[in-house]
Write a protein that holds these residues in place. Structure first.
Motif, short mmCIF file in Angstrom:
data_model
loop_
_atom_site.label_atom_id
_atom_site.label_comp_id
_atom_site.label_asym_id
_atom_site.label_seq_id
_atom_site.Cartn_x
_atom_site.Cartn_y
_atom_site.Cartn_z
N UNK A 89 76.84 73.95 36.50
CA UNK A 89 78.30 73.78 36.52
C UNK A 89 79.03 75.10 36.68
N UNK A 90 78.29 76.19 36.43
CA UNK A 90 78.96 77.48 36.55
C UNK A 90 78.29 78.52 35.68
N UNK A 119 82.92 81.55 36.03
CA UNK A 119 82.82 81.03 37.40
C UNK A 119 82.50 79.55 37.32
N UNK A 120 83.19 78.74 38.07
CA UNK A 120 82.82 77.33 38.12
C UNK A 120 83.94 76.42 37.67
N UNK A 121 83.52 75.23 37.25
CA UNK A 121 84.48 74.17 36.95
C UNK A 121 85.53 74.63 35.94
N UNK A 123 86.66 77.50 35.32
CA UNK A 123 87.60 78.49 35.88
C UNK A 123 88.65 77.83 36.75
#
Lengths: 190, 784, 171
Positions: A89-90, A119-121, A123
C-alpha cells in the motif's frame, strides 16, 4: 510527502532515568501505539512493525530501525526508521532526533524533531490527515512514555515479538483534521 | 444560400428543444453502469501506491481463495498472451498491467473479477504486491538531466525525452529579435488539470461463446477507432467486435484514450465467457485517466515602439507523464499548438516543443483543449497583455492594432495554418460595447485612487478545430474524415447515423436540424443514432469540436445527394425536366408554377411505390467527408474582477463572451456549450490543479482536493455572437464546443493581473487561489 | 460476509424489499436491488450529488448511507416524479430551459430542486444556486438549471401544483 514535526515536552523524572528509556529502541517501541520491535539484527539495527489504521484503511508497515547516532554524554539519539506496507500500500520513513535537557527543577525536557516521509495511499489523503495522525500518535506516545518512566527500570520489556498490537485507531482523525482546520495554533503536548 | 425554414421544420438557426432530453429527465438514460446483462460479473483494478518502483512479486493466492472471486489477472498473465502492453494513440506503448516496474502512482497492477462489486473490492485488498522503491522524477525540467532516473527502460532511446517538434523560421525570427526595439516575454505554466466528467470511465465487456462475438459497452468518444484498435491488439476479427457507446455522461476528451480497465475487462470476458463490468471510481478517474495540459511555456514578442508586432518566439516543455498516451493526430506531437500566433499578424514566428516523461499519470490531450489549443491561446493572450504593460498601451488598443484584418482571409500564418475566415475587430467591438469598456476603465482609475483593486481582462482568441484533412491528419494511421448515412422511409420520416458520438452536445437534435435544413423534413421526424459500430458508418468520433465541421458536413452532403435523387423522382412525377424544377425546404416545384409541386414526403413514398425507370428504389445516401481545411472559430471575451484585499478572493463581477462560430445550427445549444466551457475555464483559472509531491504522491486525487465549481461559485455568463461563416464548410459552420475553454482562462488571468499591474505585477500562474493573491498583496504591502 | 438483512422501503409509492448485506450502500440498493438506474454515482467522496434522492421528506446523498439505514422509510427517486404520464413542472422546466446536456447530473438536480421548491416555492436566484450547490454539473455552467427551476416555480404557482406533503416521506 515530507513532514517535519517538532515536539517538546517535560517530564518530572531525572535525566538519566529518561535517557535509559529513550536510548533503548525496544523500550521506546512499547510506547509507540501500534508498534513493536520483532528482532535485533545487530547492536544498532532492529526489525520492527507498526500498524496504522486511518478510518477503514489499515497499513501494516514492516521495516528496519537503525540507531544512527547515540551520544550518552549529551543525551542525544538519532534514529532512522524505514518500512513498507506488507500488502504493497505504500511506504513510510522517519528520521528522528531526540535530545534531553536537564531542567533546574530536577525534571527533564524531551525535544524531538522528526522528518516523516509517506508514499502511497495515506499520502493521497493529504498532509492534513498525516499531521493529525502524527499528533494523535505523539499524544499517545507521551502518555505511554510517562507511564514507562514510572515503572521500575529493571522490568523486562513487555512486548514479545509477534504479539498482537493494537492499531492506532484514527477514527477520531477525521474529526481532529476538521477541528484542525479551524485551530489557530498547534496543540501543545503537556 | 441558406433558406430560412419554418419553426415546424426546425432547420438551421432554430432553437428547438432537444429530443434526447425526454429520457434524461425521466432518469431513463442508458449509461454504461446502467447496462445489466444476465450473468454479469464485476472487475476491479489493484493499483500501485508508488510513483516509481520495481515490481518484485504479485501474490494473488489470498484473493483467489475468497468466495465469489472468479479470477485475478496479473501483468505476468497478460504477458503470456502478449497483452501486457498496448499501443497508445501516440504510437508509444503503455502497460496494461505492470510487469517489471511501475511508473506512476495509481498505475494498474492487477485485475480481480468477482460475482459482485463488493467482493471484488474485498479481493483487491487481499492482493499482496512487493515493490522496491526507485528514485522518483516529478520535475519535468530535470527529466533531461544526465543523472535523472531513467523511466522507460523498454525504449531503445535511453533517456526521458519523447520528442522535439518545431515549426516556423528560427533564423528569420532570431534576426527580427536581434533588431527589435521592444521585446516582451512571459513564462506561463498551464497546470496539469483533469476534465472530470461527472460519469467516470467504464465498460461492460461481453464475449459470447454462443456467437463468438465480443460486444463492449464502453464510455467511448470514438467507438469505431476503438473497435479497430481492439481488433489489431487482441487479434479478434473486427467483424466479431461490436463497440456500443450508449449515453455518455460527459467526455471532454477523457473518454478518447483506451484504458487498461477496458482491456482487462475484455480479457476477463474472453477467458470466463461471461459479461464483465468495470466501472472506475472517481479517485481512479482523477489519478490514472487522461489528464490535461501540463505545459511549461515561454513566449517572446518582438515589436516596435508603437506596438506593431514583428515576431513571435515560443518554447515549451511538455510533461506527458509515464507514457505518451496523448491523443492527437500523428503528425502533430504537440497537437495544434502552433495556432499560438493567435489572432495576430506576425510576419515571422518560431515555435518549438519538447516532450518528456515523468512519474505521473499519462495523457495530456483532454478538457476541451482542441488538441493543445487551450495552451496556445492562453500563452499568446497572456503575452500580448504583458507587451501592453511594457508599452503602457491599452490592451484592447494593442490587439486592434495587430489583428489580422478581415480583408486578409483566407490567411496563411507564419506557422503554417490557413485560417478560413475571421473578423476579429467586429467581435471585439461587440464585446467591449456590451461590457462598457470605456466606463470600466474610468471606474478602475477612480478605484485605484482609493486603493481598491479592480481588473478588466480581455482575451481575443482564435482557435482551430474540425480535424481534419486526410493529407495531414490521422490517428494511428486512420484518416480523420467523418461520415453520415441517411435513409428516408416511405412515409417521409428519416433515420440518420454518423461516425461521431455525442456526450451531451445534443447531436440527436442538431444533426436532425441539418437534415431538416437540407431536405425540409421536420427535425422531429428525423431519428439520429450514433455510437453502435455495427450500424453507424465509420468515423473518428467526437472531440476537439470536430463533429459539426466533419460529420455535420457529411450530413449536409449526404442530404444533398438525396436531394439530387429526389429531384429526379420529382421530375418523373411532375412529368418535366429536372432543369425546370426549383427547390424550397420540403418541396420541388415547377419554375413559375408553384402549385405544381411534390413534397419530399410524396417523393419518398414514390421512391418505394412508383420508382422511375432506370433508378434504384429507396431514398438514401452516405457520405464520407474529407474536410478541405480546418475551421477557425474565434471571439473576444471580457472579464471584470474585484479583489478582496483581506482574503485575496477574486470575485468575477461580469463576464461577456462574444463567439463567432460561423453559421449556427441551434443557438440555444451553442449558448449552453458556452456556459459550460466558461465554467470549466473558471475552474481551471482559479481552483484546479493535479499536483505531485516530491515522492510522486498525487495531490488532488479526489474531489476533496480537486475542486469543481458549484452553482454558488459560478457567475452569470453574458453571451453574444458575430457570424463569419467558414467559406469551405457546406453550411458555413465552424464548431464551438471548446472555444469557451480555449478563450476564457486568459480572460480571467488577464483580469487579475490587470487589477494588480499598477503594483508591478506582470503575471500570476494558475490556479489563482486566494492564497496566491493574498501573498502578492502582502508582498506589495496592500493587504487589508 | 455478514448475514443479509431484509430492507423494506416504500419507493415511488410502491412497497419494495430485498435482502442485503449490511454494508450495501443505499445507492447500490436503489440502482441494483431495485433496478432504478436513474440515480447515478459520480464520485466517491460525497461531493457530486448525482446520487441525491428524497428519503423521509429530506434529500440525502444515497452514496453516503447504508440501505439498512433506510429500512422502513419512504424514498422518492427521479423515476417517481412523473404522475400519470405527465411530466413534473421541474422536468418540463429542464427541457424548456435547456437545463441539461449529458444528463448525468440531472436526476440529482431534479431531486434537489424538488426539495428546494417544496420548502421555498418562490426562491430567488441566489437561493436556487445555494439550493443546488450540493450538485455538481460539468456541462451546463448551472445558468440554465437556475432558469429551469425558475420556470418550474412559476408553473407550479400558476397551476397551484404545490403538494401539501412532499412525496417520499412525511414532513
Amino acid at each position: 510527502m515530507a513532514l517535519k514535526i517538532e515536539k517538546t515536552f517535560e517530564v518530572q523524572e531525572p535525566i538519566d532515568k529518561v535517557w535509559d528509556v529513550l536510548s533503548d529502541p525496544r523500550k521506546v517501541a512499547t510506547c509507540v501505539p501500534g508498534a513493536q520491535i520483532t528482532e535485533q539484527v545487530d547492536e544498532k539495527t532492529y526489525k520492527g512493525a507498526i500498524k496504522v489504521k486511518v478510518g477503514p484503511s489499515v497499513t501494516d508497515y514492516t521495516g528496519e530501525v537503525q540507531i544512527v547516532r547515540l551520544d550518552a554524554q549529551n543525551h542525544e539519539i538519532e534514529i532512522l526508521g524505514k518500512g513498507q506496507d506488507v500488502r504493497g500500500r505504500g511506504s513510510a520513513s522517519m528520521k528522528m532526533t531526540g535530545r534531553l535537557r536537564a531542567l533546574p527543577n530536577g525534571g527533564t525536557e524531551v525535544i524531538s524533531v522528526s522528518e516523516i516521509g509517506v508514499v502511497g495511499i495515506l499520502a493521497q489523503m493529504g498532509s492534513r490527515v498525516i499531521t493529525e495522525v502524527s499528533n494523535i500518535m505523539f499524544g499517545e506516545f507521551t502518555k505511554n512514555f510517562l507511564a514507562r518512566l514510572h515503572e521500575p527500570s529493571d522490568q523486562p520489556v513487555e512486548q514479545a515479538a509477534g504479539a498482537e498490537v493494537t492499531p492506532i485507531k484514527a477514527t477520531s482523525v477525521a474529526w481532529q483534521a476538521t477541528k484542525g482546520l479551524f485551530r489557530k495554533k498547534p496543540e501543545n503536548v503537556s | 444560400m441558406i433558406h430560412k425554414t419554418s419553426p415546424e421544420i426546425g432547420g438551421m438557426g432554430h432553437s428547438i428543444k432537444r429530443k434526447e432530453d425526454l429520457r434524461f429527465i425521466q432518469g431513463k438514460g442508458n449509461y454504461v453502469d446502467d447496462v445489466n446483462l444476465p450473468g454479469m460479473v464485476y472487475g476491479q483494478l489493484v493499483r500501485s501506491p508508488y510513483a516509481h518502483a520495481r515490481l518484485k512479486s504479485v501474490n494473488t493466492e489470498k484473493a483467489k481463495k475468497l468466495p465469489g472471486v472468479l479470477a485475478v489477472i496479473t501483468g505476468e498473465d497478460l504477458a503470456k498472451a502478449n497483452l501486457a502492453w498496448m499501443p497508445t494513440l501516440s504510437y508509444d506503448k503503455q502497460m496494461v498491467l505492470a510487469t517489471g516496474k511501475v511508473l506512476f502512482q495509481s498505475q494498474e497492477v492487477a485485475f480481480v473479477v468477482a460475482e459482485d462489486r463488493y467482493t471484488a473490492a474485498d479481493a483487491a485488498e487481499l492482493v499482496e504486491v512487493e515493490y522496491e522503491e526507485l528514485p522518483v522524477l516529478v520535475d519535468p525540467h530535470k527529466a533531461l538531466d544526465p543523472d535523472a532516473p531513467l523511466l522507460r527502460e523498454d525504449r531503445e532511446q535511453k533517456n526521458n525525452h519523447i520528442f522535439h517538434w518545431e515549426v516556423g523560421d528560427r533564423q528569420a525570427t532570431e534576426q527580427v529579435f536581434q533588431k527589435a526595439a521592444v521585446k516582451a516575454s512571459v513564462h506561463a505554466f498551464f497546470p496539469r488539470c483533469h476534465p472530470a466528467p461527472l460519469e467516470t470511465c467504464g465498460c461492460v465487456a461481453d464475449f459470447s461463446r454462443a456467437t463468438g462475438r465480443l460486444t463492449v459497452y464502453m464510455t467511448s468518444q470514438a467507438p469505431h477507432a476503438h473497435r479497430t484498435v481492439f481488433a489489431l491488439v487482441g487479434g479478434i476479427p473486427e467483424n466479431n467486435i461490436r463497440v456500443i457507446s450508449p449515453d455518455i455522461g460527459g467526455g471532454f476528451g477523457n473518454k478518447v484514450p483506451i484504458y487498461p480497465g477496458y482491456v482487462c475487462a475484455i480479457v476477463a470476458s474472453l477467458t470466463l465467457g461471461v459479461p464483465v463490468k468495470w466501472i472506475e471510481t472517481r479517485s481512479e478517474n482523477l489519478q490514472s485517466t487522461g489528464f490535461a495540459r501540463d505545459y511549461h511555456m515561454t513566449a517572446e514578442i518582438a515589436a516596435d515602439r508603437e506596438g506593431k508586432m514583428q515576431a513571435l518566439r515560443v518554447k515549451t516543455l511538455a510533461d506527458h507523464g509515464a507514457f505518451n498516451a496523448a491523443a492527437q493526430p500523428t503528425k502533430f506531437p504537440a497537437g495544434l499548438f502552433s495556432i499560438c500566433t493567435g489572432s495576430y499578424d506576425y510576419p515571422t514566428a518560431f515555435c518549438e516543443v519538447d516532450g518528456v516523461y515523468t512519474n505521473k499519470a499519462p495523457g495530456g490531450i483532454a478538457y476541451l483543449c482542441s488538441f493543445r489549443v487551450t495552451e496556445a491561446a492562453y500563452l499568446i493572450e497572456r503575452a500580448v497583455d504583458v507587451l501592453a504593460l511594457d508599452l503602457k498601451m491599452d490592451p484592447a488598443e494593442l490587439r486592434r492594432k495587430n489583428f489580422i484584418p478581415a480583408s486578409k482571409f483566407p490567411y496563411k500564418s507564419s506557422l503554417g495554418w490557413t485560417y478560413d475566415s475571421g473578423n476579429y475587430e467586429a467581435a471585439m467591438k461587440v464585446a467591449l460595447d456590451k461590457i462598457g469598456y470605456q466606463q470600466l476603465r474610468k471606474e478602475q482609475e477612480e478605484k485605484r485612487k482609493k486603493g481598491e483593486l479592480m481588473g478588466i481582462g480581455i482575451s481575443s482568441f482564435t482557435e482551430i478545430v474540425g480535424a481534419g484533412p486526410a493529407h495531414s491528419f490521422d490517428i494511428l494511421g486512420i484518416k480523420m474524415f467523418d461520415s453520415c448515412e441517411i435513409r428516408i422511409h416511405p412515409t417521409g420520416k428519416a433515420m440518420a447515423r454518423m461516425g461521431t458520438k455525442s456526450q451531451g452536445q445534443g447531436h440527436e437534435t442538431t444533426y436532425a436540424q441539418i437534415v431538416a435544413q437540407e431536405l425540409g423534413i421536420p427535425a422531429a421526424d428525423v431519428t439520429i443514432e450514433e455510437g453502435d459500430t455495427d450500424t453507424a458508418p465509420y468515423g473518428l468520433g467526437t472531440y476537439a469540436s470536430r463533429s459539426t465541421p466533419t460529420s455535420g458536413a457529411a450530413t449536409a452532403i449526404a442530404a444533398r445527394k438525396i436531394r439530387d435523387k429526389a429531384k429526379k423522382i420529382a421530375a418523373y412525377l411532375l412529368e418535366c425536366n429536372e432543369a425546370d424544377l426549383e427547390w424550397e425546404p420540403g418541396k420541388f416545384y415547377v419554375k413559375g408554377t408553384p402549385s405544381k409541386s411534390k413534397t419530399i414526403q410524396e417523393i419518398a413514398f414514390a421512391a418505394y411505390t412508383n420508382i422511375p425507370p432506370g433508378l434504384e428504389a429507396g431514398l438514401e445516401a452516405v457520405d464520407y467527408y474529407d474536410p478541405p481545411n480546418l475551421t477557425f472559430p474565434f471571439g473576444t471575451y471580457v472579464c471584470v474582477v474585484d479583489i478582496d484585499k483581506g482574503t485575496g478572493e477574486v470575485k468575477v463581477r461580469r463576464f461577456v463572451a462574444v463567439d463567432d462560430c460561423g453559421n449556427i445550427i441551434n443557438p440555444m445549444i451553442v449558448e449552453g456549450q458556452i456556459h459550460g466551457g466558461l465554467t470549466e475555464g473558471l475552474a481551471i483559472a482559479f481552483m484546479q490543479q493535479i499536483d505531485y509531491d516530491e515522492s510522486g504522491n498525487i495531490q488532488g486525487g479526489s474531489f476533496m482536493d480537486y475542486l469543481l465549481p458549484t452553482a454558488v461559485e459560478t457567475p452569470h455568463w453574458e453571451t453574444d455572437k458575430t457570424c463569419t461563416p467558414s467559406p469551405h464548410h457546406p453550411f458555413g459552420a465552424k464548431g464551438v464546443g471548446e472555444s469557451p475553454n480555449v478563450g476564457s482562462p486568459a480572460a480571467f488571468v488577464n483580469a487579475v493581473v490587470d487589477a494588480l499591474s499598477h503594483l508591478g505585477v506582470k503575471h500570476i500562474d494558475m490556479p489563482i487561489t486566494p492564497w496566491k493573491v493574498w501573498k502578492v498583496l502582502q508582498e506589495k504591502g496592500v493587504a487589508a | 460476509m455478514a448475514k443479509k438483512q431484509l430492507v423494506s422501503v416504500k419507493v415511488n409509492g410502491r412497497e419494495r424489499e430485498a435482502a442485503v448485506e449490511p454494508r450495501l450502500l443505499l445507492v447500490h440498493f436503489i440502482r441494483e436491488s431495485l433496478q432504478l438506474t436513474g440515480t447515478h454515482i459520480g464520485c466517491d467522496t460525497s461531493h457530486c450529488g448525482a446520487c441525491t434522492v428524497v428519503l423521509n421528506g429530506r434529500t440525502v446523498k444515497s452514496c453516503t448511507m447504508f440501505a439498512v439505514q433506510a429500512d422502513g422509510g419512504e424514498i422518492l427517486t427521479v423515476e417517481g416524479l412523473m404522475k400519470d404520464g405527465q411530466l413534473h413542472p421541474l422536468q418540463e422546466g429542464f427541457r424548456q430551459e435547456h437545463g441539461l446536456q449529458c444528463g448525468f447530473c440531472t436526476p440529482g438536480m431534479l431531486m434537489s430542486s424538488y426539495a428546494l421548491l417544496h420548502n421555498n416555492p418562490n426562491p430567488s436566484e441566489e437561493e436556487i444556486r445555494r439550493g443546488i450547490s450540493g450538485n455538481l454539473c460539468r456541462c451546463t455552467g448551472y445558468q440554465n438549471i437556475v432558469g429551469a427551476v425558475q420556470y418550474a416555480s412559476a408553473k407550479m404557482a400558476e397551476t397551484k401544483t404545490a403538494e401539501p406533503e412532499m412525496a417520499g416521506g412525511a414532513k
